[in-house]
Design a protein around this motif. Sequence first.
Motif, PDB file in Angstrom:
ATOM      1  N   ALA A  51      50.298  42.802  38.233  1.00  0.00           N
ATOM      2  CA  ALA A  51      50.941  42.889  39.538  1.00  0.00           C
ATOM      3  C   ALA A  51      51.311  44.335  39.817  1.00  0.00           C
ATOM      4  O   ALA A  51      51.736  45.073  38.921  1.00  0.00           O
ATOM      5  N   ALA A  52      51.138  44.737  41.065  1.00  0.00           N
ATOM      6  CA  ALA A  52      51.520  46.081  41.476  1.00  0.00           C
ATOM      7  C   ALA A  52      51.993  46.055  42.913  1.00  0.00           C
ATOM      8  O   ALA A  52      51.359  45.442  43.776  1.00  0.00           O
ATOM      9  N   ALA A  53      53.132  46.699  43.169  1.00  0.00           N
ATOM     10  CA  ALA A  53      53.625  46.890  44.528  1.00  0.00           C
ATOM     11  C   ALA A  53      53.724  48.392  44.762  1.00  0.00           C
ATOM     12  O   ALA A  53      54.219  49.133  43.907  1.00  0.00           O
TER      13      ALA A  53
ATOM     14  N   SER B  98      50.854  55.610  56.745  1.00  0.00           N
ATOM     15  CA  SER B  98      51.664  54.862  55.792  1.00  0.00           C
ATOM     16  C   SER B  98      50.830  53.733  55.206  1.00  0.00           C
ATOM     17  O   SER B  98      50.097  53.058  55.928  1.00  0.00           O
ATOM     18  N   VAL B  99      50.940  53.560  53.892  1.00  0.00           N
ATOM     19  CA  VAL B  99      50.228  52.489  53.195  1.00  0.00           C
ATOM     20  C   VAL B  99      51.214  51.796  52.269  1.00  0.00           C
ATOM     21  O   VAL B  99      51.939  52.457  51.523  1.00  0.00           O
ATOM     22  N   ARG B 100      51.240  50.481  52.310  1.00  0.00           N
ATOM     23  CA  ARG B 100      52.072  49.724  51.376  1.00  0.00           C
ATOM     24  C   ARG B 100      51.385  48.392  51.100  1.00  0.00           C
ATOM     25  O   ARG B 100      50.633  47.884  51.928  1.00  0.00           O
ATOM     26  N   GLY B 101      51.638  47.857  49.921  1.00  0.00           N
ATOM     27  CA  GLY B 101      50.959  46.612  49.613  1.00  0.00           C
ATOM     28  C   GLY B 101      51.385  45.998  48.298  1.00  0.00           C
ATOM     29  O   GLY B 101      52.232  46.525  47.564  1.00  0.00           O
ATOM     30  N   LEU B 102      50.769  44.875  48.020  1.00  0.00           N
ATOM     31  CA  LEU B 102      51.015  44.103  46.809  1.00  0.00           C
ATOM     32  C   LEU B 102      49.680  43.621  46.267  1.00  0.00           C
ATOM     33  O   LEU B 102      48.821  43.163  47.034  1.00  0.00           O
ATOM     34  N   GLU B 103      49.492  43.740  44.954  1.00  0.00           N
ATOM     35  CA  GLU B 103      48.266  43.286  44.297  1.00  0.00           C
ATOM     36  C   GLU B 103      48.626  42.358  43.142  1.00  0.00           C
ATOM     37  O   GLU B 103      49.475  42.691  42.305  1.00  0.00           O
ATOM     38  N   LEU B 104      47.990  41.193  43.110  1.00  0.00           N
ATOM     39  CA  LEU B 104      48.132  40.242  42.014  1.00  0.00           C
ATOM     40  C   LEU B 104      46.739  39.823  41.570  1.00  0.00           C
ATOM     41  O   LEU B 104      45.919  39.431  42.394  1.00  0.00           O
ATOM     42  N   ASP B 105      46.464  39.919  40.291  1.00  0.00           N
ATOM     43  CA  ASP B 105      45.189  39.428  39.787  1.00  0.00           C
ATOM     44  C   ASP B 105      45.343  39.073  38.315  1.00  0.00           C
ATOM     45  O   ASP B 105      46.251  39.564  37.625  1.00  0.00           O
ATOM     46  N   GLY B 106      44.458  38.205  37.848  1.00  0.00           N
ATOM     47  CA  GLY B 106      44.520  37.802  36.464  1.00  0.00           C
ATOM     48  C   GLY B 106      43.470  36.771  36.114  1.00  0.00           C
ATOM     49  O   GLY B 106      42.587  36.453  36.918  1.00  0.00           O
TER      50      GLY B 106
ATOM     51  N   ALA C 155      41.572  28.316  30.469  1.00  0.00           N
ATOM     52  CA  ALA C 155      42.137  26.974  30.408  1.00  0.00           C
ATOM     53  C   ALA C 155      41.779  26.266  29.106  1.00  0.00           C
ATOM     54  O   ALA C 155      42.617  25.594  28.498  1.00  0.00           O
ATOM     55  N   THR C 156      40.524  26.369  28.683  1.00  0.00           N
ATOM     56  CA  THR C 156      40.062  25.863  27.394  1.00  0.00           C
ATOM     57  C   THR C 156      39.102  26.898  26.827  1.00  0.00           C
ATOM     58  O   THR C 156      38.819  27.912  27.459  1.00  0.00           O
ATOM     59  N   ALA C 157      38.572  26.620  25.659  1.00  0.00           N
ATOM     60  CA  ALA C 157      37.591  27.539  25.096  1.00  0.00           C
ATOM     61  C   ALA C 157      36.343  27.620  25.957  1.00  0.00           C
ATOM     62  O   ALA C 157      35.571  28.583  25.849  1.00  0.00           O
ATOM     63  N   ASP C 158      36.146  26.625  26.835  1.00  0.00           N
ATOM     64  CA  ASP C 158      34.924  26.571  27.645  1.00  0.00           C
ATOM     65  C   ASP C 158      35.157  26.777  29.144  1.00  0.00           C
ATOM     66  O   ASP C 158      34.191  26.781  29.911  1.00  0.00           O
ATOM     67  N   ASP C 159      36.405  26.913  29.566  1.00  0.00           N
ATOM     68  CA  ASP C 159      36.703  27.020  30.996  1.00  0.00           C
ATOM     69  C   ASP C 159      37.576  28.240  31.258  1.00  0.00           C
ATOM     70  O   ASP C 159      38.660  28.371  30.662  1.00  0.00           O
ATOM     71  N   ARG C 160      37.122  29.095  32.159  1.00  0.00           N
ATOM     72  CA  ARG C 160      37.885  30.286  32.525  1.00  0.00           C
ATOM     73  C   ARG C 160      37.965  30.404  34.043  1.00  0.00           C
ATOM     74  O   ARG C 160      36.974  30.233  34.747  1.00  0.00           O
ATOM     75  N   PHE C 161      39.166  30.714  34.512  1.00  0.00           N
ATOM     76  CA  PHE C 161      39.417  30.959  35.928  1.00  0.00           C
ATOM     77  C   PHE C 161      39.835  32.419  36.109  1.00  0.00           C
ATOM     78  O   PHE C 161      40.476  33.008  35.232  1.00  0.00           O
ATOM     79  N   SER C 162      39.505  32.988  37.247  1.00  0.00           N
ATOM     80  CA  SER C 162      40.035  34.283  37.649  1.00  0.00           C
ATOM     81  C   SER C 162      40.598  34.150  39.054  1.00  0.00           C
ATOM     82  O   SER C 162      40.172  33.293  39.831  1.00  0.00           O
ATOM     83  N   TYR C 163      41.565  34.996  39.384  1.00  0.00           N
ATOM     84  CA  TYR C 163      42.203  34.887  40.686  1.00  0.00           C
ATOM     85  C   TYR C 163      42.675  36.269  41.127  1.00  0.00           C
ATOM     86  O   TYR C 163      42.846  37.192  40.317  1.00  0.00           O
ATOM     87  N   GLY C 164      42.886  36.408  42.418  1.00  0.00           N
ATOM     88  CA  GLY C 164      43.401  37.665  42.939  1.00  0.00           C
ATOM     89  C   GLY C 164      43.941  37.488  44.343  1.00  0.00           C
ATOM     90  O   GLY C 164      43.442  36.686  45.136  1.00  0.00           O
ATOM     91  N   LEU C 165      44.990  38.224  44.648  1.00  0.00           N
ATOM     92  CA  LEU C 165      45.571  38.252  45.985  1.00  0.00           C
ATOM     93  C   LEU C 165      46.028  39.674  46.262  1.00  0.00           C
ATOM     94  O   LEU C 165      46.726  40.284  45.444  1.00  0.00           O
ATOM     95  N   THR C 166      45.638  40.224  47.397  1.00  0.00           N
ATOM     96  CA  THR C 166      46.143  41.530  47.819  1.00  0.00           C
ATOM     97  C   THR C 166      46.718  41.420  49.218  1.00  0.00           C
ATOM     98  O   THR C 166      46.171  40.716  50.075  1.00  0.00           O
ATOM     99  N   LEU C 167      47.834  42.087  49.430  1.00  0.00           N
ATOM    100  CA  LEU C 167      48.452  42.237  50.748  1.00  0.00           C
ATOM    101  C   LEU C 167      48.507  43.725  51.042  1.00  0.00           C
ATOM    102  O   LEU C 167      48.897  44.525  50.168  1.00  0.00           O
ATOM    103  N   LEU C 168      48.125  44.125  52.252  1.00  0.00           N
ATOM    104  CA  LEU C 168      48.028  45.548  52.558  1.00  0.00           C
ATOM    105  C   LEU C 168      48.434  45.822  54.001  1.00  0.00           C
ATOM    106  O   LEU C 168      47.967  45.144  54.923  1.00  0.00           O
TER     107      LEU C 168
END
Length: 749
Positions: free
Chosen positions: A563-565, A596-604, A608-621
């Motif tokens: 996360a970064a703001a 002026s620039v401001r924002g929020l970044e979330l990603d990760g 979930a299991t040894a065989d299942d992986r999810f990725s996600y991300g949200l940015t506000l700018l």
Amino acid sequence: MRDRRGAPVLLAGLVAAACSSFSSNAAHAQDAPSTASQIQEVLVTAQRTTSPESKTPVAMSVVSGDALRSAGFDTPAELAKRLPNVHLDGAADGLRITIRGVSNSDATDKGDPSAAFMLDGIYIARPQNQNGLLLDVDRIEVLRGPQGTLYGRNTTAGVVNVISHAPTRKLEAAFGADAGNYRSRKANGMLNVPVNDWLALRAAVATGRHDSYLRNGQGTGHTLGLDADIRTARLSARAALGDTASLLLRIDHSTNDYNPDGFVSDNNFFRNADRGNPVWYGAPAGERLTNGFRPRNGRPEQGWAHNRASGISAEFTWDLGPVTLSYLGAHRKFDLDFLTNYIYRVAPTATLGVRQNFTGGQRQDSHELRVATNGTGALSAQAGLYWFDERSHSNYVFRDLVPIGLTPYYAFPTDPTVAKSRAAFGQLTYRVMDRLRATAGLRYTQDEKSRVGATSFQQGPVFNPATDFQLPNAARIETDKRTWRLGLDYDLAPSTFVYGTIATGYKAGGFNDGCAAGTTLGVACPAAAAVAPGYLFYQPESLKSIEVGAKTRFWNGRASLNAAAFRYDYTNLQLSGNAIVAGAPRFITTNAGVASVRGLELDGKVQATADDRFSYGLTLLDAHYVSYTPDGIHSWNDKKLDRAPSHVLAAGYERRVRFAGHEVRGGVNARRSAAYMIGVPSKLVQYRVPAMTTVDATLAWHPDDAPWTLSAYGHNLGNRIAPATIDSFGMSVPGAPRTYGVRFDYRYQ
């Protein structure tokens, strides 16, 4: 996001609350999962020393070479789908990098980017030399935010560092072949040989071709651009010089034969574009990708381009005990020749065809000497000296403007354009307590730019003193700046890390076409030809950034969150565009006051299991002009910066299935971007690109214990086409359409 006083505090609170919650979950977890079920740590060199990505106090993304290969990506422009708050656009004049709304559109030999593109730590100055094939890549590190202390000028937006594999003490080889639509065909190979106890060699080659993505609706039968025919090779050698020193040498060469006619009219995307009131409309992808412009003042020629790039670099490290001494130096050259057919709107509803010939080249040399402390004491530090020289020559020749009463030929010969940069820098980190560290960094940079050239008004393709005349283009400017960085980082828990930084960035000033009265660089400038200093020169741009962030692992290491703001205050933003000045087309850069620039970044990621992986991300700018009047009259205050969508959502899923001695992996990635703007300040126009979703998919099959893998990929499955760039004359470079292919990889080790 529009609450300009409370947003940083609110975002910082959200980050802290999230980190506290995740840390608590991690602390109370009882069962340790297997390594296969955990997210693997990645080592990076973003701070010029090796550290885990999850403990590096910089907002960054890391894409591995294996991930690139699995996704079917082979150029930097394709990476943006996986990077938060980043646009990487394959423009007609090279790679266009936009990070958090900070960008640059001057790709001429006098311009500078706002984000530094690096190859193995070597700064690559020209964007035309940045979007080649990714060859034998270990990883790509993308740093968001100003990096003015350790990386220097031209990093107000951030850094893209492509890091290739170095020779190892292991015999290994790899080969890959790829075929897809648009007659795409690619191949790559690598051989690593440990010659003896002190020397290892590594060779890598790649080739990539595909036909044009565009359709010719001009009735000429010519092929169009957005094609590729690239060949590249690299030879590396690593030598151990005793027990404490090593030398890494790299030499590379690449060529690309392509068609630079890679654009269409902005009318392919927007109604009323030629009247200065562009409105997006729906159209099939085939219409978006058809160049149907038929100039009334001449017949287009077959466009062509040939570029050649090569370089040699040396990296020397010597462990002296308390400190390690490092040297990184390189010599690079780039040559480009092309003929292209422009779409040239001179007035509403009046558009001409203009043919342009170009020939030019660039040479650059860079050296960096750095010393860094060793050990695990309370104080760690690094300091260094940097030296950069670039020399370019070019000649643009435009024709076909006679119908509007202008000279038959305009030429812009330049030799040389020179850019020099010298810097001294240092950064230290002190461990205040076991879990708290403070960082301070400072860099002083001196820049010098100069150019000798002319604007020629000619009756023919070659200058004739008897019938033609020239206006001198001669200017020189020196700028300097101190950039600095202050930071704190703290371990909330073994798996949770928070940081805060205040940092500055800087991009050197420059000049436009013309000259100041008198004599500059040995070139006389008569008073009748002189231009005002306010037009001739533009000032350095600078940025101050405040950022808080957190990186955490939770759910027994199965999930991660970055996360970064951030908040930027941007001064003298440099914006560029075309205009007719003194009867000639010119490329002009001006300063845009305050932004002026401001924002929020979330990603990760979530394993979930040894065989299942999810990725996600949200940015506000929220990136907008605070004070800007493009023509001195009309205000652009509160208008958005280019390529700065208010929000972007990204999600991915990968599934592994095992059966009868085989493994099958499938994945899908989707990215939903809000609407954003592409501005042309010289025309007082902003083009609004609407919200859009793109989807990529991959599928791979690998038999157990087999050295080969067969895979398939699809990019932009919905075939959504958006303009990558739009210029002052109404030319738009479309993004890539739906592409797909199959790939075979073989590896010996």
